[in-house]
Design an enzyme around this catalytic site. Sequence first.
Site, PDB file in Angstrom:
ATOM      1  N   TYR A 157      32.479  40.537  46.349  1.00  0.00           N
ATOM      2  CA  TYR A 157      32.274  41.925  46.769  1.00  0.00           C
ATOM      3  C   TYR A 157      30.903  42.423  46.320  1.00  0.00           C
ATOM      4  O   TYR A 157      30.156  43.025  47.108  1.00  0.00           O
ATOM      5  CB  TYR A 157      33.379  42.822  46.213  1.00  0.00           C
ATOM      6  CG  TYR A 157      33.249  44.270  46.624  1.00  0.00           C
ATOM      7  CD1 TYR A 157      33.596  44.674  47.906  1.00  0.00           C
ATOM      8  CD2 TYR A 157      32.771  45.228  45.732  1.00  0.00           C
ATOM      9  CE1 TYR A 157      33.473  46.003  48.294  1.00  0.00           C
ATOM     10  CE2 TYR A 157      32.648  46.555  46.104  1.00  0.00           C
ATOM     11  CZ  TYR A 157      32.995  46.935  47.385  1.00  0.00           C
ATOM     12  OH  TYR A 157      32.863  48.252  47.759  1.00  0.00           O
ATOM     13  N   LYS A 215      27.570  43.575  48.489  1.00  0.00           N
ATOM     14  CA  LYS A 215      26.962  44.893  48.324  1.00  0.00           C
ATOM     15  C   LYS A 215      25.465  44.784  48.028  1.00  0.00           C
ATOM     16  O   LYS A 215      24.691  45.686  48.382  1.00  0.00           O
ATOM     17  CB  LYS A 215      27.688  45.690  47.237  1.00  0.00           C
ATOM     18  CG  LYS A 215      29.071  46.159  47.686  1.00  0.00           C
ATOM     19  CD  LYS A 215      28.962  47.066  48.909  1.00  0.00           C
ATOM     20  CE  LYS A 215      30.273  47.390  49.562  1.00  0.00           C
ATOM     21  NZ  LYS A 215      30.155  48.308  50.703  1.00  0.00           N
ATOM     22  N   LEU A 275      38.547  56.633  49.984  1.00  0.00           N
ATOM     23  CA  LEU A 275      37.286  57.367  50.024  1.00  0.00           C
ATOM     24  C   LEU A 275      36.974  57.896  51.416  1.00  0.00           C
ATOM     25  O   LEU A 275      36.508  59.022  51.579  1.00  0.00           O
ATOM     26  CB  LEU A 275      36.147  56.460  49.548  1.00  0.00           C
ATOM     27  CG  LEU A 275      36.137  56.100  48.068  1.00  0.00           C
ATOM     28  CD1 LEU A 275      35.189  54.935  47.821  1.00  0.00           C
ATOM     29  CD2 LEU A 275      35.709  57.305  47.241  1.00  0.00           C
TER      30      LEU A 275
END
Length: 340
Positions: free
Chosen positions: A211, A215, A46
């Site tokens: 994860y 976040k 990304l």
Amino acid sequence: MAEAITSVPAKSSLSAFWWASKHPPADPTTSFAGKTILITGPNAGLGYEAALKFAALGASQLIFGVRSLARGKEAKASIEAKTKCAPSVIHLLQLDMASYASIESFAREVNSKFPVVHAAVLNAGVAPPAYKRSPEGWEMALQVNVISTAYLAILLLPKLRATGIAAGEPTHLEFVTSVGHGDVAVETVRDARSILGKVNEEANFKFTAQYSITKLLEMWVMRHVAAAARSSEVIVNGACPSLCKSSLGRDFSIMLRAPDSLMKAIIGRTAEQGSRILVSAVTTGQKAHGGFWSHDRIAVPGVLVTSDEGKKLSEQFWKEILDELSKQNPDVEKLLSESS
């Protein structure tokens, strides 16, 4: 600015990812001529695709925060070849998000070498398949995705603010987040003693959940940094590219990587499609300040961002973050207060 997608709080699901893969974001066309853009983790996935777009859209200066200068040089050469941008456009600065000293050195270089920064895209992140501590003593995903990202954001705020004031229009500070933050069970973060301590404990580590937990914590950080900044000077937001075919699972074993890659192949966006969100997030107006940018809209964040209990936990966690960072840098709270 578009209104929220829906009144339903963010949450990931296979059907949502399938929908996202069939409805990619619009490809940004905004010119970045005359703009200086900073992006962390631009070597692959990304980050690389976003950097490529910024260059193609005419960014005058691109600041790459890279852990490996060799890989940074490869990305720089590739982007220059594809966009024909001048060699003077892309600048490589070393940045190890697992090290406070490296973050401080990077921020000093940015502040001293570049008169202005119009947007900072905090993209660098990790999803370790096993528990591992950073040199600073924290679980690696917690360190990189949350604590270090918070620290870098705070250190960059003064430059972004000064640029916004001088330009007469707001700059942008973007946290690359995830819809997975809406999947976190409150029990995994609720702890009267220390949320940081709870998430850091090896006994509590589950790679399938860590994860998303980081976040959520990053969303909390983003909202508090936004509260400390004036939207007329710096627009702070979170951006979710959705599930993408990226290099995020690069450290997985082959047993984990195979099903992960298969799922992404079937219901994931390409890295190029996901990167469109990273780029469009820094073109948003003041209504996006403190918001969650997803599918080209300001979306409703997860329950633990918007609920009373979530906000209470967020306040506790933010105090813990400031306490941790203030041990490293006594000026942290001063930097925040000067931006409000």
